[in-house]
Design an enzyme around this catalytic site. Structure first.
Site, PDB file in Angstrom:
ATOM      1  N   TYR A 113     -12.215  -7.691   3.906  1.00 46.12           N
ATOM      2  CA  TYR A 113     -10.810  -7.381   3.620  1.00 46.12           C
ATOM      3  C   TYR A 113      -9.945  -8.277   4.494  1.00 46.12           C
ATOM      4  O   TYR A 113      -9.634  -7.942   5.632  1.00 46.12           O
ATOM      5  CB  TYR A 113     -10.537  -5.903   3.917  1.00 46.12           C
ATOM      6  CG  TYR A 113      -9.197  -5.392   3.443  1.00 46.12           C
ATOM      7  CD1 TYR A 113      -9.100  -4.587   2.315  1.00 46.12           C
ATOM      8  CD2 TYR A 113      -8.018  -5.691   4.125  1.00 46.12           C
ATOM      9  CE1 TYR A 113      -7.877  -4.097   1.876  1.00 46.12           C
ATOM     10  CE2 TYR A 113      -6.793  -5.213   3.695  1.00 46.12           C
ATOM     11  CZ  TYR A 113      -6.726  -4.413   2.577  1.00 46.12           C
ATOM     12  OH  TYR A 113      -5.512  -3.934   2.138  1.00 46.12           O
ATOM     13  N   LYS A 138     -10.846   0.125  -0.822  1.00 47.87           N
ATOM     14  CA  LYS A 138     -10.255  -0.562   0.328  1.00 47.87           C
ATOM     15  C   LYS A 138     -10.978  -0.190   1.620  1.00 47.87           C
ATOM     16  O   LYS A 138     -11.235  -1.046   2.473  1.00 47.87           O
ATOM     17  CB  LYS A 138      -8.766  -0.223   0.445  1.00 47.87           C
ATOM     18  CG  LYS A 138      -7.894  -0.893  -0.613  1.00 47.87           C
ATOM     19  CD  LYS A 138      -6.435  -0.519  -0.457  1.00 47.87           C
ATOM     20  CE  LYS A 138      -5.836  -1.081   0.814  1.00 47.87           C
ATOM     21  NZ  LYS A 138      -4.385  -0.864   0.905  1.00 47.87           N
ATOM     22  N   ASP A 186       1.735   0.277   8.428  1.00 49.50           N
ATOM     23  CA  ASP A 186       3.129  -0.161   8.342  1.00 49.50           C
ATOM     24  C   ASP A 186       3.634  -0.019   6.912  1.00 49.50           C
ATOM     25  O   ASP A 186       2.874   0.281   5.989  1.00 49.50           O
ATOM     26  CB  ASP A 186       3.285  -1.598   8.841  1.00 49.50           C
ATOM     27  CG  ASP A 186       2.490  -2.589   7.995  1.00 49.50           C
ATOM     28  OD1 ASP A 186       1.838  -2.173   7.017  1.00 49.50           O
ATOM     29  OD2 ASP A 186       2.513  -3.793   8.312  1.00 49.50           O
ATOM     30  N   SER A 215       0.819  -1.216   0.000  1.00 51.21           N
ATOM     31  CA  SER A 215       0.000   0.000   0.000  1.00 51.21           C
ATOM     32  C   SER A 215       0.855   1.269   0.000  1.00 51.21           C
ATOM     33  O   SER A 215       0.468   2.272  -0.618  1.00 51.21           O
ATOM     34  CB  SER A 215      -0.936  -0.006   1.210  1.00 51.21           C
ATOM     35  OG  SER A 215      -0.201  -0.022   2.416  1.00 51.21           O
TER      36      SER A 215
END
Length: 742
Positions: free
Chosen positions: A238, A229, A112, A101
């Protein structure tokens, strides 16, 4: 003048670069109203923390710069220790690449960073996990350093926090003497002479970069992907681990939508995303470009060559060589749930673009705990926080095994796992202070010509728990106090497990209306509560190990509608307790107590018609199909139907009721149970034949409608022939049985 400007627009559209394996559906440019809707979409997303400010973005760049310098220092030190000439040591280089991402530009606040450490050929993987790990230990600003996976894991990784930024770092060494700062990993030749672990590590960066090269407008793609998303997370679909889609899969679906509508605004693309994939005819694969041939002989996704690939239910193929299916974990149930969510998203965005609703409607969470009448509560507990973190990670990674087991039960139509875990009630687990719970919504199939149906889920759940214990034992994780328990409860009993604010009933929304009016046209009419089964909510007893044993069940939220159900006295539970030697035994398949022999199941509707362009071999044609006879099987990519002889029926359950008590006694004699579910990741791990270069007309890609199919063996799961660990374990084998009445 108007004619000239119109001609100019048409000429520019004809000259526009072509993206994807088919021509675009529309080249229309956005109107002013589309930009207004896009701004409203951005405003609706802001409260969810999907955008980082400039200061946070700059901080990430600083941290990555520090990490890059650390890597170069470490590689230089390793080179010196291996007695390389000073002239070589000065130029060995080394570099940090990002992927996921962050590389796509869609990371959220506090997310992260997935990073890759690339080293030259003389730096070994063992150096990374030893000397570099030690270097990180003594570095200022490094916290929570851990080697999450051992060196022989599927993708070995070091996890740590650097100046407040969480980083997952994988390693790959290339077959070159030095790593320059302008190294391009998209070059397939970089994969030559590498081991499979390095190829897997490189794959993340190569796929991410390839996706960005295959979209017509990166900024529009990023905004659309952020919206999709966020929607997927809010709707509980997800999670690659649990059989839904992960980040890279959602990115590829959005990228394909951008290819089909290259000039559209983000608000339009979100709507088109739902339009395209609510009508997609799975298991036809989603491809961003034609698969490329290579002489590197690496295993790639190709159902013409690999039989295992034909069993993938929702293939989304990565664009970088070696091409892989990113959705091998998807099951019949998770695909069904996602397709319904696509259809619901289409209905909501239709309303939004007509001015009848706003974007906040799209981001409303589902009411999972009001959706089903039957649930399975899966509980994982441990005696210490450290053991609990390890145990929960393992149990969660295997929940899809339980889903697969339940799907193959002939009386279960759907097993829907909620990706969110909840803290358990410590009063019910006094031995262990650390408890996590997951909930699976269950839909039972209606059976005609049967007054009552007795269902035994003992085997389905026991084989799952055995799989988890084998895995924990094989990797030396199993410790005293680690327990799994699975219990069947009805909706009216959920208040014993969850707080009222989690269970509260929301007002009927547009999504509920569209679900009840439209529904799925595949294997069942709808996922709502009206189609769960033909049972009535009447208990003959409460499970012995249930925490509600001493509490009178509350009244159901809705009237019983004259339906009855009886639950058995004991739910399935597997508990790790005091040390006890358990004798070895043969595997046993425990059948379900079936309905009448002449019982039949209602016919299901044919799948929805697909009008989305798909690929046929190497020739591209618009895909316009007509409804087909379900008996002829799922249509091929080339229009051919699949042979129904490949369909593997669900496990049959038709023993006599008289033998049930004897079977229950037999259960206690057996400790090992054959696991019936195997992970489809075997398609990546097993050795497969390379794809020969195909000249002339391409072969059609065969697919199989695998709704209830047997998965192929997986090297990731422990061998089912290995014994369930007996040392220091007490395995309690109760049964979970229920009766559904008309």
């Amino acid at each position: 003048m108007k004619e000239m400007s119109a001609n100019t627009v048409l000429d520019s559209q004809r000259q526009q670069k072509h993206y994807g394996i088919t021509s675009p559906i529309s080249l229309a440019c956005p109107k002013e109203i589309d930009h207004i809707y896009t701004e409203k979409l951005i405003d609706a997303m802001k409260p969810f923390g999907v955008f980082e400010d400039e200061e946070e973005l700059n901080h990430r760049l600083v941290v990555l710069g520090k990490l890059n310098n650390l890597v170069k220092e470490w590689i230089s030190d390793v080179s010196e220790s291996k007695n390389l000439p000073p002239s070589v040591v000065a130029t060995v280089g080394g570099k940090i690449f990002t992927f996921g991402s962050y590389r796509l530009g869609v990371h959220t606040k506090g997310a992260d960073i997935d990073a890759l450490c690339v080293a030259p050929r003389h730096v070994e993987r063992s150096d990374f996990f030893q000397s570099f790990f030690e270097k990180l230990k003594h570095q200022d600003g490094i916290r929570n350093l851990r080697a999450k996976a051992v060196e022989d894991a599927f993708v070995p990784v070091i996890k740590f926090e650097f100046d407040g930024i969480e980083i997952d770092l994988v390693f790959a060494r290339l077959a070159i003497q030095s790593i320059s700062d302008n190294l391009d990993l998209r070059d397939d030749s970089r994969l030559r002479s590498l081991d499979i672990r390095c190829i897997r590590s490189l794959n993340g960066c190569r796929v991410t970069d390839e996706i960005l090269h295959l979209v017509p407008n990166k900024e529009t793609f990023r905004l659309t992907l952020r919206a999709v998303k966020l929607w997927a997370k809010r709707r509980g679909i997800y999670s690659n681990m649990l059989g839904f889609l992960g980040g890279v899969s959602w990115a590829m679906l959005v990228a394909r939508t951008c290819q089909l509508y290259p000039n559209a605004a983000a608000s339009t693309l979100v709507h088109k995303f739902f339009l395209v994939f609510s009508k997609w005819e799975w298991p036809n694969p989603v491809l961003l470009k034609q698969p490329e041939e290579s002489n590197l002989n690496l295993p790639v996704w190709d159902p013409r060559v690999n039989p295992a690939d034909r069993y993938h239910l929702m293939p989304i193929i990565t664009p970088a060589y070696p091409q892989q299916n990113s959705t091998y974990n998807v099951s019949t149930s998770t695909r069904t749930v996602m397709v319904e969510e696509f259809k619901q998203g289409l209905a909501v965005t239709d309303e939004i673009l007509q001015g009848k609703s706003d974007w906040s409607k799209l981001l409303e969470p589902p009411n999972f705990f009001q959706k089903y009448r039957h649930y399975i509560v899966l509980t994982a507990s441990a005696s210490t926080e450290e053991n609990h973190l390890e145990w929960v990670g393992l149990v969660e990674s295997k929940i899809r095994v339980l889903v697969g087991n339940l799907e193959r039960n002939e009386f279960i139509t759907l097993a829907h796992v909620n990706p969110q875990s909840f803290p358990g009630n410590k009063e019910h687990h006094k031995d262990n202070n650390y408890v996590s719970m997951w909930f699976l919504g269950i839909i039972f199939r209606r059976v005609e010509n049967a007054e009552s149906v007795n269902i035994d889920l003992t085997y389905d759940i026991q084989s799952f728990t055995d799989t988890v214990y084998r895995q924990a034992n094989n990797i030396n994780m199993l410790k005293e106090g680690m327990k799994i328990e699975a219990t069947h409860v009805k909706k009216k009993q959920l208040h014993h497990y969850l707080p009222s604010e989690t269970l509260q009933k929301k007002k009927k929304s547009l999504s509920d209306v569209s679900r009840s009016s439209g529904g799925l046209q595949s294997k069942r009419p709808s996922l709502d509560g009206s189609c769960l089964d033909s049972s009535r909510d009447t208990d003959s007893g409460t499970p012995l190990t249930s925490p509600v044993s001493s509490v009178k069940p509350s009244k159901p939220d809705s009237p019983p509608m004259g339906e009855t159900e009886r639950s058995s006295a004991e739910p399935a539970a597997v508990v790790v307790g005091k040390p006890l030697s358990v004798p070895a035994a043969q595997g046993l398949s425990i059948p379900v107590i079936g309905a009448k022999a002449d019982s039949t199941v209602k016919a299901v509707s044919p799948p929805a018609v697909c009008t989305i362009p798909t690929v046929v071999g190497r020739s591209v044609i618009p895909r316009v199909t007509t409804p087909h006879n379900p008996a002829q099987g799922q249509p091929h990519l080339n229009g051919m139907s699949n042979a129904t002889k490949n369909v593997i029926p669900k496990r049959s359950h038709s023993p006599s009721v008289d033998g049930s008590s004897k079977r229950l006694k037999d259960i206690e004699k057996f400790i090992r149970l054959e696991s019936t579910f195997k992970d489809a990741r075997a398609a990546e791990d097993r050795k497969r034949k390379s794809v020969d270069t195909i000249r002339g007309e391409s072969m059609p890609i065969p697919t199989i409608d695998t709704s209830r199919k047997k998965r192929l063996p997986s090297k990731e799961l422990p061998d089912s022939s290995s014994p369930v660990p007996a040392n220091n374990i007490r395995v309690i084998k109760n049964s979970i049985r229920l009766t559904l009445n008309r």
